[in-house]
Motif scaffolding. Structure first.
Motif, PDB file in Angstrom:
ATOM      1  N   ASN A  28      75.503  17.230  77.796  1.00 13.44           N
ATOM      2  CA  ASN A  28      74.403  16.470  78.101  1.00 13.44           C
ATOM      3  C   ASN A  28      74.529  14.996  78.507  1.00 13.44           C
ATOM      4  O   ASN A  28      73.961  14.611  79.415  1.00 13.44           O
ATOM      5  CB  ASN A  28      73.672  16.449  76.981  1.00 13.44           C
ATOM      6  CG  ASN A  28      72.299  15.926  77.321  1.00 13.44           C
ATOM      7  OD1 ASN A  28      71.321  16.247  78.023  1.00 13.44           O
ATOM      8  ND2 ASN A  28      71.729  14.684  76.261  1.00 13.44           N
ATOM      9  N   SER A  31      75.837  18.989  73.334  1.00 17.63           N
ATOM     10  CA  SER A  31      75.880  17.813  73.347  1.00 17.63           C
ATOM     11  C   SER A  31      76.789  16.938  74.534  1.00 17.63           C
ATOM     12  O   SER A  31      76.301  15.995  74.942  1.00 17.63           O
ATOM     13  CB  SER A  31      76.205  17.124  71.900  1.00 17.63           C
ATOM     14  OG  SER A  31      75.900  15.807  71.750  1.00 17.63           O
ATOM     15  N   GLY A  69      79.143  13.326  73.009  1.00 21.06           N
ATOM     16  CA  GLY A  69      78.851  14.529  72.649  1.00 21.06           C
ATOM     17  C   GLY A  69      79.087  14.929  71.232  1.00 21.06           C
ATOM     18  O   GLY A  69      78.157  15.318  70.594  1.00 21.06           O
ATOM     19  N   GLN A 103      68.413  14.167  74.076  1.00 21.52           N
ATOM     20  CA  GLN A 103      69.760  14.470  73.216  1.00 21.52           C
ATOM     21  C   GLN A 103      69.548  15.503  72.108  1.00 21.52           C
ATOM     22  O   GLN A 103      70.122  16.673  71.965  1.00 21.52           O
ATOM     23  CB  GLN A 103      70.699  13.329  72.734  1.00 21.52           C
ATOM     24  CG  GLN A 103      71.900  13.826  71.943  1.00 21.52           C
ATOM     25  CD  GLN A 103      73.131  14.070  72.949  1.00 21.52           C
ATOM     26  OE1 GLN A 103      72.906  13.136  74.189  1.00 21.52           O
ATOM     27  NE2 GLN A 103      73.954  14.769  72.890  1.00 21.52           N
ATOM     28  N   ALA A 118      77.196  12.311  68.813  1.00 21.48           N
ATOM     29  CA  ALA A 118      75.847  12.636  68.440  1.00 21.48           C
ATOM     30  C   ALA A 118      75.882  13.782  67.340  1.00 21.48           C
ATOM     31  O   ALA A 118      74.908  13.847  66.571  1.00 21.48           O
ATOM     32  CB  ALA A 118      75.368  13.092  69.655  1.00 21.48           C
ATOM     33  N   VAL A 119      76.671  14.954  67.427  1.00 20.85           N
ATOM     34  CA  VAL A 119      76.734  15.830  66.443  1.00 20.85           C
ATOM     35  C   VAL A 119      76.891  15.495  65.059  1.00 20.85           C
ATOM     36  O   VAL A 119      76.364  15.806  64.132  1.00 20.85           O
ATOM     37  CB  VAL A 119      77.538  17.095  66.916  1.00 20.85           C
ATOM     38  CG1 VAL A 119      77.556  18.201  65.517  1.00 20.85           C
ATOM     39  CG2 VAL A 119      77.224  17.695  68.152  1.00 20.85           C
ATOM     40  N   LEU A 179      70.298  19.764  71.645  1.00 20.73           N
ATOM     41  CA  LEU A 179      70.822  20.528  70.358  1.00 20.73           C
ATOM     42  C   LEU A 179      69.783  21.134  69.820  1.00 20.73           C
ATOM     43  O   LEU A 179      70.405  22.287  69.402  1.00 20.73           O
ATOM     44  CB  LEU A 179      70.866  19.254  69.173  1.00 20.73           C
ATOM     45  CG  LEU A 179      72.197  18.174  69.605  1.00 20.73           C
ATOM     46  CD1 LEU A 179      72.086  17.019  68.490  1.00 20.73           C
ATOM     47  CD2 LEU A 179      73.333  18.617  69.477  1.00 20.73           C
TER      48      LEU A 179
END
Length: 385
Positions: A328, A325, A110, A310, A113-114, A314
Motif C-alpha cells: 500500500n 501494508s 508497511g 491503510q 502500520a501492522v 489491512l
C-alpha cells in the motif's frame, strides 16, 4: 504502548521530511545542478519509484525477520541514503541516492502500520495507525517548512544532513522503546502474494494510488505555484508550507477517528472533498489570503484519506498483513511518481500551472469511483457501470 508508537512516529517524521522537503527545494536544486523544473521534479518521481520497486523486494527480504530488527535495519538504510543525498555532486548521483533512500520507505511504513495496529485493541487500530502517521504529518508541519528554510539559508545539502541526524535519533528511539518480542503472523510469502491478488485488495491499492496521484500532480510543483502564480517569496513559501502541514496534521488525526467510525462513507466523502478543494485552488491560487485557507483545507482532507486507505487494505488482506501494508505504501508512492510525471507533462506542454489542480480533481473523482465499486462488492450487489 505510547512510547513504541512515538518511536514509530519519530521514524515516520524523518522519512516524511526527506520525501516531501525536496518539493520546497526544487528551484534551489535545479539552479545548483543546472537542470530544468520538470527534470528536478523527476527527483520526486525517482524517490516514489524507488518506494514502489523496493516495496515487494524489501517485503520478501524482511519477511522472516523479527519486526524490531527489520524496522531498525530499514532506518539504517534511510540514514545511509540521506547522507549520500547530501554528498551527491551531480543530478545523476542525487537521483541514485534518492532511490536508495526510498527503498526503506514502503517496508518501514508497511511493517510499522501492522505493528501499530497490533499494539492496541481492534477498535483503536485506525487511530494507532494515524498516530504513527502523525510523524509524517508533523514532518509536513515542521520538517518541510523548516527544512525548506534551512536549505534556502545554508544550501539544499544542509537539509539532507539534518535529516540524516534525525534518522540516527529515530533509530535510537526504535531500539530503546520497541518491545523485543512483537507478534508475527506465520505464513508463506508466496501465500501472501496470492492473497494480494483478491479483487478487493487490488481495489484498495488502486484507491491509494489514485488518491496519491491526485495530490502530487499539484503538490510536486507547489513551490512554483506559490512563487509564480500567487506571488509569495521564497521566505514566505516556507511559512505557507507550515500552514499546509498544520492541515495535514489535523486531517491525519481526524481521518483515523473517521475510519474507526465508518470507513467507506468517510473515505468517499473525503475524496469528494479533495476534488472540490482542488477545483477551488485553481482559482484561489491567484490570491495570497485565499491560497492560505485553501492549502490548509486541502492538506486536511488529503491526509485524512491515509489512515482510512491503510486500514482498508489491512481489512481486505487478512492473510497478508505485512505484504499488503507494505505494498500500500508502494501504491501511494507509485501515485506520487505518476502525479509528478503528469504534472511535468502539463508544464512541458506549456499549460499554465493553474490547470494542475483540474487534473488533480479529475483523478480524485476516479478514486471516488473506485470506492463506489469496492463498496458495491462489499454489499454483494452488482458493480455500477
Amino acid at each position: 504502548m505510547r512510547l513504541p508508537l512515538l518511536a514509530l512516529a519519530a521514524a515516520a517524521f524523518g522519512i516524511g521530511t526527506t520525501e516531501f522537503v525536496i518539493m520546497g527545494l526544487l528551484p534551489d536544486v535545479a539552479a545548483d545542478l543546472g537542470v530544468s523544473a520538470p527534470a528536478a521534479g523527476m527527483l520526486v518521481s525517482g524517490y516514489a519509484i524507488g518506494v514502489a520497486v523496493g516495496a515487494p523486494i524489501l517485503a520478501i527480504l524482511t519477511n522472516k525477520w523479527p519486526r524490531k530488527t527489520a524496522l531498525v535495519g530499514l532506518m539504517g538504510l534511510f540514514i545511509l541514503g540521506n547522507a549520500l543525498c547530501a554528498l551527491a555532486p551531480n543530478y545523476a548521483l542525487l537521483m541514485a541516492a534518492r532511490v536508495v533512500t526510498a527503498f526503506c520507505h514502503a517496508a518501514f511504513f508497511g511493517i510499522g502500520a501492522v505493528v501499530a495496529a497490533e499494539l492496541v485493541p481492534r477498535e483503536k487500530r485506525a487511530q494507532a495507525v494515524a498516530l504513527m502517521f502523525t510523524g509524517l504529518t508533523v514532518a509536513n508541519v515542521l520538517g518541510v517548512p523548516f527544512g525548506t528554510a534551512f536549505g534556502h539559508a545554508l544550501g539544499w545539502r544542509s537539509t539532507f544532513w539534518a535529516v540524516t541526524v534525525i534518522g540516527v535519533a529515530a533509530a535510537a528511539a526504535l531500539v530503546a522503546w520497541l518491545p523485543k518480542a512483537i507478534p508475527m503472523q506465520a505464513g508463506s510469502i508466496l501465500r501472501e502474494f496470492r492473497s494480494i491478488g483478491a479483487a478487493q485488495v487490488q481495489l484498495a491499492l488502486l484507491i491509494s494510488t489514485l488518491a496519491s496521484v491526485s495530490m502530487f500532480t499539484v503538490f510536486t510543483y507547489i513551490a512554483y505555484i506559490l512563487r509564480d502564480v500567487t506571488g509569495f517569496t521564497a521566505q514566505q513559501e516556507s511559512m505557507v508550507l507550515l500552514l499546509f502541514g498544520a492541515g495535514i496534521t489535523v486531517g491525519g488525526l481526524a481521518g483515523g477517528k473517521l475510519a474507526d467510525w465508518k470507513l467507506m462513507p468517510a473515505l468517499a466523502s473525503l475524496l469528494a472533498a479533495v476534488a472540490v478543494v482542488q477545483l477551488v485552488f485553481s482559482w484561489t491560487s491567484h490570491f495570497p489570503v485565499p491560497t492560505l485557507f485553501t492549502l490548509f483545507v486541502w492538506g486536511m482532507v488529503s491526509f485524512a484519506v491515509v489512515p482510512a486507505t491503510q486500514v482498508r487494505v489491512l481489512d481486505k488482506a487478512k492473510g497478508a498483513p505485512n505484504l499488503a501494508s507494505t505494498l500500500n505504501q508502494g501504491a501511494f508512492n507509485l501515485g506520487n511518481a505518476t502525479g509528478a510525471w503528469l504534472g511535468g507533462l502539463m508544464i512541458s506542454a506549456g499549460l499554465p500551472l493553474t490547470q494542475l489542480p483540474w487534473l488533480g480533481a479529475a483523478v480524485a473523482a476516479l478514486a471516488l469511483l473506485a470506492v463506489g465499486v469496492s463498496a458495491s462488492l462489499d454489499r454483494g450487489g452488482p458493480v455500477a457501470a
